[in-house]
Design a protein around this motif. Structure first.
Motif, mmCIF file in Angstrom:
data_model
loop_
_atom_site.group_PDB
_atom_site.id
_atom_site.type_symbol
_atom_site.label_atom_id
_atom_site.label_comp_id
_atom_site.label_asym_id
_atom_site.label_seq_id
_atom_site.Cartn_x
_atom_site.Cartn_y
_atom_site.Cartn_z
ATOM 1 N N ASN A 1 6.149 -0.370 -4.556
ATOM 2 C CA ASN A 1 5.023 0.554 -4.441
ATOM 3 C C ASN A 1 5.102 1.543 -5.586
ATOM 4 O OD1 ASN A 1 4.122 3.471 -3.197
ATOM 5 N ND2 ASN A 1 2.769 1.803 -2.604
ATOM 6 N N ASP B 1 0.812 -1.212 0.000
ATOM 7 C CA ASP B 1 0.000 0.000 0.000
ATOM 8 C C ASP B 1 0.846 1.263 0.000
ATOM 9 O OD1 ASP B 1 -2.613 -0.832 -0.183
ATOM 10 O OD2 ASP B 1 -2.910 -1.023 1.973
ATOM 11 N N GLN B 2 1.907 1.252 0.814
ATOM 12 C CA GLN B 2 2.672 2.466 1.044
ATOM 13 C C GLN B 2 4.172 2.172 1.018
ATOM 14 O OE1 GLN B 2 1.049 4.859 4.468
ATOM 15 N NE2 GLN B 2 -0.116 2.986 4.819
#
Length: 320
Positions: free
Chosen positions: A275, A227-228
């Motif tokens: 990412n 996600d990050q």
């Protein structure tokens, strides 16, 4: 290099990769306990793994073998009719075909074919959606596939294969899968050093770069998305704590702009956490981005210099 005149929409997305390991128990422990994939099920030779928000039963099929590398790459078709259209196109293409095979625990029947460099692909439509096996696995939010823990990659993202002739591999991807090129490396000698392909609006789901080790049908790496960026920094600490070989990263790629971390699982297969932020290819007439050899030799966008093994290591290893 120009974009195809018409984009094919028969293929929905990269579905799964079957990875071979000659250290099955150690590899399975790494992928579940350390890397953070979830075990959906097992049969006599394989473990079926997925990231916490992969909707399919399996995105990484880990198979016991006497070698390493990739056994096959699976793409899911957009529909049963799209599957038949692609099969017809592949059969007419002149590329090697293996024909229809039965499915496994994760999906129904599939059509297999092969690139000129020995990598086996399959396309399928019927698939098994993952269902939580106990309360702990159930997601708190009903619009996500399951709960998460550990390094927690969210979904399968892409893989990188090695080939002696990237231009010919490009012809295979465009002809058989209807892929389009989003970015590529143009070498000074005229050869294409690498191509990044997509079948949808992701920036890429497969990359192919030049084979420098004299190997055949080799894998460079398999990647899952987080996600990050902070997830990748935390993962680096998890890998360090567990004695995992961190090859390179965290840095940022210039090509495709992904923030990344590469490690080797116990059998030696390279895996990545990446990412890409919010980057998508939405333009239907996207023109592939060309990177020159001198631009590529500058290395990453920022971070440490690329380690030499990144250009030479692949699986299975080349016998000397």
């Amino acid at each position: 290099m120009t974009a195809p005149t018409e984009t094919c929409h028969d293929i929905a997305h990269l579905g799964h990769v079957e990875m071979l390991t000659d250290k099955f128990d150690e590899s399975l422990d790494f992928f579940t306990r350390v890397y953070g994939l979830k075990l959906s099920g097992r049969d006599e030779t394989s473990a079926y793994l997925r990231a916490w928000d992969d909707y399919e039963y399996c995105t990484l099929k880990l198979t016991r073998a006497d070698t390493t590398g990739v056994a096959h790459i699976g793409y899911r078709a957009d529909s049963a009719e799209a599957l038949e259209r692609r099969v017809a196109a592949i059969e007419a293409s002149g590329f090697k075909t293996h024909g229809w095979v039965e499915g496994d625990l994760s999906h129904g029947r599939a059509f297999r074919f092969e690139d000129p460099f020995g990598h086996i692909f399959e396309i399928y439509y019927e698939t098994n959606w993952y269902e939580a096996q106990d309360e702990v696995e159930k997601a708190a939010l009903k619009n996500t596939a399951s709960s998460f823990n550990g390094a927690a990659p969210r979904r399968i993202d892409h893989l990188n294969l090695l080939a002696a002739d990237v231009t010919e591999f490009r012809r295979f991807m465009e002809t058989c899968l209807g892929s389009r090129v989003t970015e590529y490396i143009q070498l000074d000698n005229g050869r294409i050093g690498g191509c990044w392909f997509t079948v949808n609006n992701k920036t890429y789901d497969l990359a192919c770069t030049e084979e420098h080790g004299g190997g055949h049908a080799r894998l460079h790496h398999v990647t899952y998305a987080t996600d990050q960026r902070e997830d990748i920094l935390r993962a680096a600490d998890i890998f360090l704590q567990n004695g995992v070989h961190i090859e390179t990263g965290p840095h940022k790629h210039a090509i495709q702009g992904t923030f990344f971390l590469y490690v080797w699982e116990p059998a030696g297969n390279r895996v990545e956490l990446a990412n890409a932020g919010a980057r998508l290819i939405l333009a239907p007439d996207w023109k592939p981005v060309r990177w020159t050899e001198s631009e590529r030799k500058k290395g990453q966008a920022w971070g440490m210099k690329t380690i030499e093994s990144f250009h030479t290591h692949g699986t299975p290893p080349v016998k000397k």
